[in-house]
Each structure stands twice: as structure tokens, then as C-alpha cells.
Design a protein around this motif. Structure first.
Motif, PDB file in Angstrom:
ATOM      1  N   ASP A   4       3.726   1.757 -11.816  1.00  0.00           N
ATOM      2  CA  ASP A   4       2.752   2.648 -12.399  1.00  0.00           C
ATOM      3  C   ASP A   4       2.936   4.157 -12.006  1.00  0.00           C
ATOM      4  O   ASP A   4       2.484   5.009 -12.841  1.00  0.00           O
ATOM      5  N   ARG A  52       5.499   6.229 -13.647  1.00  0.00           N
ATOM      6  CA  ARG A  52       5.059   6.352 -15.111  1.00  0.00           C
ATOM      7  C   ARG A  52       4.512   7.606 -15.249  1.00  0.00           C
ATOM      8  O   ARG A  52       4.449   8.541 -16.011  1.00  0.00           O
ATOM      9  N   TYR A  55      13.449   6.236 -11.307  1.00  0.00           N
ATOM     10  CA  TYR A  55      12.772   6.463 -12.669  1.00  0.00           C
ATOM     11  C   TYR A  55      13.244   7.827 -13.022  1.00  0.00           C
ATOM     12  O   TYR A  55      13.129   8.681 -12.655  1.00  0.00           O
ATOM     13  N   PRO A 100      12.844   9.954 -16.426  1.00  0.00           N
ATOM     14  CA  PRO A 100      12.005   9.630 -17.583  1.00  0.00           C
ATOM     15  C   PRO A 100      12.504  10.369 -18.748  1.00  0.00           C
ATOM     16  O   PRO A 100      12.545   9.831 -19.965  1.00  0.00           O
ATOM     17  N   LEU A 152      14.074   2.992 -15.879  1.00  0.00           N
ATOM     18  CA  LEU A 152      13.416   2.695 -14.771  1.00  0.00           C
ATOM     19  C   LEU A 152      14.113   1.523 -14.159  1.00  0.00           C
ATOM     20  O   LEU A 152      14.091   0.406 -14.773  1.00  0.00           O
TER      21      LEU A 152
END
Length: 259
Positions: A11, A14, A118, A120, A125
Motif C-alpha cells: 500500500d 502504491r 515497485y 510505477p 510490483l
């Protein structure tokens, strides 16, 4: 150490991706750290601030080690610690390129138990939980089936391929490079390449997440001498890293010059 650490890291990463991509890499303010420690941008610091706020609020008893936070001996009094690289591949980020990553791990008594790398802008991920396997975007992954260093696909830098590093000169391999060390390790776990290595002293935040992701994908990871990696050291730096399929990892260690 808590069962939901991996969900927390996912989380947070992200959110980090949304923060980092809100900056235009080429126009983000950039400066060089003291003592030739490399570049940093305002995006690195913004992401670091978010990670610190979100992760420490959720786990106030965990220690903190991050590339973009002044180190404190207090983390060594903690059994469990966050190890964070807000943006791994800052030069790539600052150039407006897509190959940079958020790399975040939890280490308990020196061993990584949850990890995320991760990217983006590449929508990748990578995640792993100790004993739970490794995934890419939720799909389980395994290292390649390559058995020898000869003709293997290698991720490294050109200086590592100098003849002087090897007993019998540089091996015959397919040389490749990626700017983010965390991403190089994730690519090994994905099975896209067979082995990666760096022989220079390596910061823990660059490799902590990748170490678990590779191990949970069936790979082998060590420092350049073959010793297992442990984290949250007084000086958070390790003696290089070699990671790959188990047999190629062994072949690489055997081929290296002892010096």
C-alpha cells in the motif's frame, strides 16, 4: 514482526508511485549529496517523508533505515527495522527515464521477512513474504533454469566484467545492464536473467528487498565472498552481492578471482 507487513509495504509503495510520478523527472530539483554520495531530487525526499510517516505510524516499534534519512544508532536497539530506498535509480528518474524503483523491506533480527520493489512507470510490483513465495503483479514467479555461468544472461556493470576480477578472465556471458540495483535483483527473481552481481560495497537499502524476493523465487543470494546477507548492521553496507539461480550463483563464486 507482523503478519500484515507485506500488505502495508504494498500500500505504501502504491502511494509512493503516485507521489514520485507527480514530479517531472527532468524538471524536479536535483542536487548532489556530500562526499560524492550521488544525486538526490525533491521527489526522493517527498517519497521518503511519506514512507516514514505511513510506515512508522503503522509500526512505531520498528526501527528505521533509509537512504534519505540521517542514520541513527537507535535502529540497532530494534529487533525489526524498515529498510527503505525511496527512489532507487535516481539518475534514471532525473533523466526522465522509466527504470527506477521504490524498494522497501522489513528485516527481523537481521533477516528480511517482507519486501517490495515497485516500478510505477513500468507497472511492475515485485513482492515477497518469508515462506510465502515471490510474485510479480500478484503472479508467482521463479528464477530461470540456467545451470552454468557460461553463456548465461548477466545483469551487471562493465567494470565488473574486467578480466582482473576473474580467475581465467571474464566469462563468456550475455552482458546486460539496468540502472536500478533493486530492479536488477527483481529481474533475476522473474527469470528474465540468470545472475546479477556487483563487487563494490553495497548499501543495505539497495538490496534488502531484492534479497528476499530472489530467495522466495528459488534463487541464491550472497555477498561477493559467498557469505549470506544479514541486515541492520552498525554500518549498513555489505561486501557486494551475487544473486542468481543456485547453480549459476555457485559457478560465479567459483570463477571469481580470490582477491
Amino acid at each position: 514482526m507482523q503478519d500484515h507487513d507485506l500488505d502495508l509495504l504494498i500500500d505504501a509503495c502504491r502511494i509512493a508511485g503516485r507521489i514520485a510520478t507527480s514530479y517531472a523527472g527532468k524538471t524536479a530539483k536535483r542536487w548532489d549529496k556530500p562526499e560524492d554520495a550521488g544525486p538526490v531530487t525533491e521527489a526522493d525526499l517527498a517519497v521518503n517523508d511519506m514512507f516514514h510517516a505511513v510506515l512508522r505510524q503503522a509500526r512505531p516499534d520498528y526501527g528505521w533505515l533509509s537512504e534519505e534519512t540521517e542514520d541513527s544508532r537507535a535502529r540497532q536497539d530494534c529487533d525489526t527495522v524498515f529498510i527503505v530506498d525511496p527512489i532507487d535509480g535516481t539518475r534514471s528518474f532525473a533523466a526522465g527515464e522509466p527504470t527506477w524503483a521504490h524498494s522497501v523491506a522489513v528485516a527481523h533480527k537481521g533477516h528480511v521477512t517482507a519486501a517490495v520493489v515497485y516500478l510505477p512507470l513500468r507497472d511492475k510490483l515485485y513482492a515477497a513474504r518469508k515462506g510465502g513465495g515471490a510474485t510479480l503483479n500478484g503472479t508467482h514467479m521463479r528464477v530461470s533454469s540456467q545451470k552454468t555461468l557460461h553463456k548465461s544472461s548477466v545483469l551487471t556493470t562493465r567494470p565488473a566484467m574486467k578480466d582482473s576480477n576473474w580467475k581465467n578472465g571474464a566469462p563468456d556471458v550475455d552482458f546486460n545492464y539496468r540502472p536500478s540495483l533493486a530492479y536488477r535483483m527483481a529481474c533475476i527473481a522473474e527469470g528474465r536473467f540468470d545472475v546479477m552481481f556487483t563487487f563494490r560495497p553495497t548499501w543495505e537499502w539497495d538490496i534488502a528487498a531484492g534479497e528476499l524476493i530472489i530467495a522466495e523465487a528459488g534463487g541464491a543470494v550472497s555477498d561477493r565472498t559467498g557469505r549470506p546477507l544479514t541486515f541492520n548492521n552498525p554500518t549498513p553496507q555489505l561486501n557486494g552481492v551475487i544473486a542468481g539461480t543456485p547453480l549459476v550463483h555457485r559457478d560465479t563464486l567459483d570463477a571469481l578471482h580470490p582477491a
